[in-house]
Design a protein around this motif. Structure first.
Motif, PDB file in Angstrom:
ATOM      1  N   UNK A  78      11.525  -4.489   7.757  1.00 55.02           N
ATOM      2  CA  UNK A  78      11.251  -5.360   9.008  1.00 55.02           C
ATOM      3  C   UNK A  78      12.226  -4.761  10.093  1.00 55.02           C
ATOM      4  N   UNK A  79      11.758  -5.007  11.192  1.00 49.16           N
ATOM      5  CA  UNK A  79      12.657  -4.466  12.407  1.00 49.16           C
ATOM      6  C   UNK A  79      12.721  -5.890  13.207  1.00 49.16           C
ATOM      7  N   UNK A  80      14.224  -6.428  12.876  1.00 48.40           N
ATOM      8  CA  UNK A  80      14.602  -7.953  13.563  1.00 48.40           C
ATOM      9  C   UNK A  80      15.955  -7.702  13.743  1.00 48.40           C
ATOM     10  N   UNK A  81      16.554  -8.103  15.032  1.00 52.37           N
ATOM     11  CA  UNK A  81      17.756  -8.230  15.333  1.00 52.37           C
ATOM     12  C   UNK A  81      18.597  -9.560  14.591  1.00 52.37           C
ATOM     13  N   UNK A  82      17.592 -10.053  13.846  1.00 48.14           N
ATOM     14  CA  UNK A  82      18.445 -11.507  13.257  1.00 48.14           C
ATOM     15  C   UNK A  82      18.643 -11.168  11.834  1.00 48.14           C
ATOM     16  N   UNK A  83      18.025 -10.189  11.075  1.00 45.05           N
ATOM     17  CA  UNK A  83      18.093 -10.068   9.615  1.00 45.05           C
ATOM     18  C   UNK A  83      19.088  -8.620   9.443  1.00 45.05           C
ATOM     19  N   UNK A  84      20.246  -9.069   8.811  1.00 49.89           N
ATOM     20  CA  UNK A  84      21.080  -7.989   8.523  1.00 49.89           C
ATOM     21  C   UNK A  84      20.821  -7.695   7.407  1.00 49.89           C
ATOM     22  N   UNK A  85      20.647  -8.301   6.333  1.00 49.89           N
ATOM     23  CA  UNK A  85      20.539  -7.728   4.843  1.00 49.89           C
ATOM     24  C   UNK A  85      18.780  -7.753   4.617  1.00 49.89           C
ATOM     25  N   UNK A  86      18.087  -6.920   4.864  1.00 49.97           N
ATOM     26  CA  UNK A  86      16.831  -6.898   4.690  1.00 49.97           C
ATOM     27  C   UNK A  86      16.313  -7.152   3.513  1.00 49.97           C
ATOM     28  N   UNK A  87      17.167  -6.585   2.364  1.00 52.71           N
ATOM     29  CA  UNK A  87      16.667  -6.965   0.792  1.00 52.71           C
ATOM     30  C   UNK A  87      16.681  -8.248   0.584  1.00 52.71           C
ATOM     31  N   UNK A  88      17.598  -9.008   1.043  1.00 54.75           N
ATOM     32  CA  UNK A  88      17.869 -10.534   0.824  1.00 54.75           C
ATOM     33  C   UNK A  88      16.640 -11.379   1.222  1.00 54.75           C
ATOM     34  N   UNK A  89      15.823 -11.138   2.141  1.00 55.24           N
ATOM     35  CA  UNK A  89      14.819 -11.882   2.802  1.00 55.24           C
ATOM     36  C   UNK A  89      13.531 -11.317   2.290  1.00 55.24           C
ATOM     37  N   UNK A  90      13.388 -10.014   1.621  1.00 56.87           N
ATOM     38  CA  UNK A  90      12.048  -9.462   1.225  1.00 56.87           C
ATOM     39  C   UNK A  90      11.738  -8.408   2.031  1.00 56.87           C
ATOM     40  N   UNK A  91      12.476  -8.164   2.988  1.00 55.23           N
ATOM     41  CA  UNK A  91      11.923  -7.278   4.174  1.00 55.23           C
ATOM     42  C   UNK A  91      11.998  -5.656   4.086  1.00 55.23           C
ATOM     43  N   UNK A  92      11.931  -5.411   2.716  1.00 55.15           N
ATOM     44  CA  UNK A  92      11.795  -3.675   2.397  1.00 55.15           C
ATOM     45  C   UNK A  92      10.799  -3.487   1.434  1.00 55.15           C
ATOM     46  N   UNK A  93       9.854  -2.343   1.631  1.00 55.78           N
ATOM     47  CA  UNK A  93       8.980  -1.616   0.611  1.00 55.78           C
ATOM     48  C   UNK A  93       9.250  -0.276   0.430  1.00 55.78           C
ATOM     49  N   UNK A 110       9.125 -17.063   5.553  1.00 55.76           N
ATOM     50  CA  UNK A 110       9.544 -18.058   4.646  1.00 55.76           C
ATOM     51  C   UNK A 110      11.202 -18.102   4.229  1.00 55.76           C
ATOM     52  N   UNK A 111      11.621 -16.997   4.196  1.00 63.17           N
ATOM     53  CA  UNK A 111      13.209 -17.023   4.022  1.00 63.17           C
ATOM     54  C   UNK A 111      14.077 -16.966   5.423  1.00 63.17           C
ATOM     55  N   UNK A 112      13.460 -16.670   6.426  1.00 65.19           N
ATOM     56  CA  UNK A 112      14.146 -16.778   7.694  1.00 65.19           C
ATOM     57  C   UNK A 112      13.259 -17.072   8.872  1.00 65.19           C
ATOM     58  N   UNK A 113      12.722 -18.432   9.004  1.00 61.85           N
ATOM     59  CA  UNK A 113      11.763 -18.740   9.937  1.00 61.85           C
ATOM     60  C   UNK A 113      12.226 -18.655  11.256  1.00 61.85           C
ATOM     61  N   UNK A 114      13.570 -18.629  11.586  1.00 60.96           N
ATOM     62  CA  UNK A 114      14.132 -18.454  12.984  1.00 60.96           C
ATOM     63  C   UNK A 114      14.329 -17.171  13.327  1.00 60.96           C
ATOM     64  N   UNK A 115      14.049 -16.138  12.419  1.00 63.21           N
ATOM     65  CA  UNK A 115      14.458 -14.580  12.893  1.00 63.21           C
ATOM     66  C   UNK A 115      13.271 -14.196  13.858  1.00 63.21           C
ATOM     67  N   UNK A 116      13.726 -13.385  14.683  1.00 66.43           N
ATOM     68  CA  UNK A 116      12.806 -12.735  15.752  1.00 66.43           C
ATOM     69  C   UNK A 116      12.396 -11.442  14.875  1.00 66.43           C
ATOM     70  N   UNK A 117      11.029 -11.258  15.253  1.00 66.09           N
ATOM     71  CA  UNK A 117      10.703  -9.983  14.054  1.00 66.09           C
ATOM     72  C   UNK A 117       9.875  -9.100  15.411  1.00 66.09           C
ATOM     73  N   UNK A 118      10.527  -7.869  15.286  1.00 69.05           N
ATOM     74  CA  UNK A 118       9.888  -6.830  16.360  1.00 69.05           C
ATOM     75  C   UNK A 118       8.914  -5.935  16.151  1.00 69.05           C
TER      76      UNK A 118
END
Length: 696
Positions: free
Chosen positions: A376-391, A413-421
């Motif tokens: 996932x490309x998001x300025x608000x997600x530092x640990x991508x593994x923790x929110x399921x953002x890696x495949x 689901x895990x970070x509803x406030x995160x911006x997703x680019x």
């Protein structure tokens, strides 16, 4: 002849009460109180120049502001041992934040790094403070770290080995065959440790110690004696003292176990200038104090030079990236910019393509070639593994589309406030032998920018196998940083798994340091994981944040980097061009050549005595300077490295007076070089605001 400086008045009275029956006296005994106008830096500057003080002991609870602490400690540690205890070692680190490096660089870890880089020795307990000063005052400097143990009992010898292994996993020195052959003539147990047997007479102690003292593979020997009715411990002590005097200069530490019967022997060792310990644990502590102090003294002389240009291959590109990042309100660099900045400093990266949608991600993946990784490309997600953002290991376009949909669902689901680019698509890094490491940058409120190195991966905060270092670093310092971690052992070969390229890891750390020095706007950086294997290193994922510079300690380097902005070109009377620049450690050979091309009379005027040749430690002191309080400008030809002349100043802590010395090659008098160097140093001190320059 020991000075004690403390922030705790209650501790002062306790130390005085403890020291008096032991016959310990002080040249100065100082309680700083609240330290409103006199602090550790002021006291270190005073005590460093006091002839009656041979060692400085500090009890530190906190340092409110850095001010002159680092410069004063570095200056004092060059002349005499500086040993300190700092309370609060187990205090809580920083709260978990978006950057791992900021979380890991706890205030205590940073203080440890600062003390180490300043050449001081930090010990854990108050009793170790006085034990360490006795060890450093009485023992010869170590030439290496290989220890031999000899004892009059197998049990005490094994206890010493256990204590050494428990402390840092160190093994004893491996004795050479000829050393073992010589020992076999004196004792039935000629290995290391050497078991003399409980009835070993004094002459056996002397003979065995004599062999070990002459062994090139032994740098220090610990002699242990347990009391028994068959051997006079005092006679054995006299034999050890006599044998040590005949040796080649290797360090000797003694441990006469016991109280009443061992007292006379320990007094003999004290009179002979040998460190003596009551317990094996104290003796092992003393050996490690010697090692760590010697390492820190070596670090004190490592003022990193301007690095080769291949460490700065694209400075212009890097500046553009950083300046664009400063225009972002949060200062976060995007994934392409982050990778481009690392690549500009020669840190290998995996190129990533950004995709705004699942279909675009599939197209990018087909262009790159399968298998690919999707994050996932998001300025608000530092640990991508923790929110399921890696495949990982996606083999076709359909798998990419499905993975993108799953990533979007899990992140929302895990970070509803995160911006997703969108998504970052990159080729899979197929490195089966890779170890996962992490490199980073953080800014400490007191000591400024720091580097972080350690084990990488998802459990970094749990494993906490990391170390902190003050920039700038060069290759020798980078190697030491790596060796201080547990993960460094995993870089060695293991069965069919080849050893990782340690030099590539060290070089990545140096390149990160160069990136920070060139771009001090960087306030946080995580490279995690950094793959390291036999092929080198590869930055798989990274984040960088920048912020405009301010004048706080948090943004100022504790160790000033090489001041490249002070370089300038000038011309001699005959029109010949010369480069005037600050001196660097790499100038030592040329500096020795300069001394060799100066007449004896000119050298006498410069050094106030007859000088033929300066030794390495003298040249190192002249070329490895602390730019915070010293400055030396040399003149060289642009096309040749030889030094034509040098002017230097040492400034007092309050910047009121700077003492000057100047030396020009004798065959270059009358060329205008001396005037040029004088003008350079005067202009420097005018800009610095120095009150006066004085010289003899």
């Amino acid at each position: 002849r020991v000075a004690f400086v403390s922030q705790s008045g209650a501790l002062c009275t306790a130390v005085l009460d403890w020291a008096r029956p032991r016959g310990i006296g002080f040249s100065y005994f100082v309680s700083l109180g609240e330290g409103l106008d006199v602090d550790f830096g002021d006291m270190l500057d005073f005590l460093a120049n006091d002839e009656d003080t041979k060692a400085i002991l500090l009890y530190v609870e906190s340092i409110a502001e850095r001010r002159d602490f680092m410069a004063a400690t570095r200056a004092a540690a060059r002349n005499k041992p500086v040993i300190l205890v700092k309370a609060g070692r187990g205090g809580a680190g920083r709260p978990i934040g978006p950057f791992l490096s900021e979380t890991l660089a706890s205030p205590d870890d940073v203080f440890e790094a600062a003390a180490r880089r300043a050449g001081a020795l930090r010990v854990a307990r108050l009793d170790q403070l006085f034990g360490a000063v006795e060890t450093l005052a009485r023992s010869k400097p170590l030439k290496g770290e290989r220890l031999a143990v000899l004892s009059n009992g197998g049990g005490t010898a094994m206890m010493a080995v256990d204590a050494i292994v428990a402390a840092d996993g160190r093994e004893l020195a491996a004795l050479a065959p000829d050393t073992i052959e010589k020992l076999s003539r004196l004792t039935p147990h000629p290995g290391n440790p050497v078991d003399l047997g409980i009835a070993a007479p004094a002459e056996t102690y002397a003979g065995v110690l004599g062999v070990l003292a002459e062994a090139a593979e032994v740098d220090a020997t610990l002699v242990i004696h347990a009391p028994n009715p068959m051997v006079d411990g005092t006679e054995a002590a006299r034999a050890v003292i006599a044998a040590q005097k005949k040796g080649r200069g290797a360090a000797v530490l003694t441990c006469w176990i016991g109280a009443e019967t061992a007292g006379p022997a320990r007094r003999l060792f004290a009179e002979a200038g040998l460190p003596a310990y009551e317990t094996i644990a104290d003796a092992v502590d003393g050996f490690h104090h010697l090692i760590h102090h010697q390492r820190n003294q070596d670090m004190l002389l490592e003022t990193p030079p301007l690095d080769p240009e291949d460490h700065h291959p694209a400075r212009g590109t890097a500046r553009l990236i950083v300046e664009r990042g400063l225009s972002d309100p949060e200062g976060l660099l995007g994934e392409p910019e982050t990778r481009a900045l690392l690549a500009a400093y020669g840190i290998p990266v995996i190129p990533a393509a950004l995709a705004a949608s699942a279909d675009e991600a599939a197209e990018r993946a087909e262009a790159i070639g399968f298998p690919v990784a999707l994050t996932v490309a998001s300025p608000d997600v530092a640990r991508k593994w923790d929110v399921g953002g890696v495949a990982l290991n996606l083999e076709n376009a359909e798998a990419v589309r499905a993975a993108a949909a799953g990533i979007l669902r899990r992140v929302r689901e895990n970070r509803p406030d995160a911006r997703i680019d969108g998504f970052a698509v990159q080729s899979m890094a197929l490195r089966p032998h890779a170890r996962q490491l992490m490199l980073g940058i953080a800014c400490d409120p007191l000591f400024g920018p720091v580097l972080v190195f350690g084990e990488g991966g998802r459990a970094v905060e749990l494993v906490r196998d990391h170390t902190v270092a003050l920039p700038p670093v060069n290759m020798p310092l980078a190697r030491q940083v790596i060796d201080r971690t547990r993960v460094s052992r995993r870089l060695d070969a293991q069965g069919a798994r080849p050893a990782a390229n340690r030099e590539a890891v060290a070089e990545a750390l140096v390149r990160l340091s160069c990136m920070l020095v060139d771009n001090p706007e960087i306030v946080a950086c995580d490279i995690n994981p950094l793959f390291a294997d036999e092929l080198g290193v590869l930055a798989v994922d990274a984040r960088i944040r920048v912020a405009a510079l301010d004048h706080s300690d948090q943004r100022r380097f504790a160790i000033l980097p090489y001041p490249a902005h002070l370089e300038e070109t000038a011309r001699l009377h005959d029109g010949q061009a010369v480069l005037l620049r600050p001196i660097r450690p790499a100038d030592e050979p040329a500096h020795a050549e300069l001394i060799g091309r100066v007449t004896p009379q000119d050298l006498r005027y410069r050094f106030f005595g007859a000088v033929r040749k300066l030794q390495h430690h003298q040249l190192a002191r002249l070329t490895q300077i602390d730019y915070d309080r010293e400055m030396a400008f040399i003149a060289i030809r642009p096309d040749r490295p030889d030094t034509l002349g040098v002017v230097r100043t040492v400034t007092d802590p309050d910047n009121r007076r700077a003492e000057l010395a100047i030396l020009v090659r004798s065959d270059l008098k009358g060329t205008g070089l001396g005037t040029m160097l004088m003008t350079k140093i005067i202009d420097y001190h005018k800009a610095r605001g120095t009150g006066a320059i004085v010289a003899q």
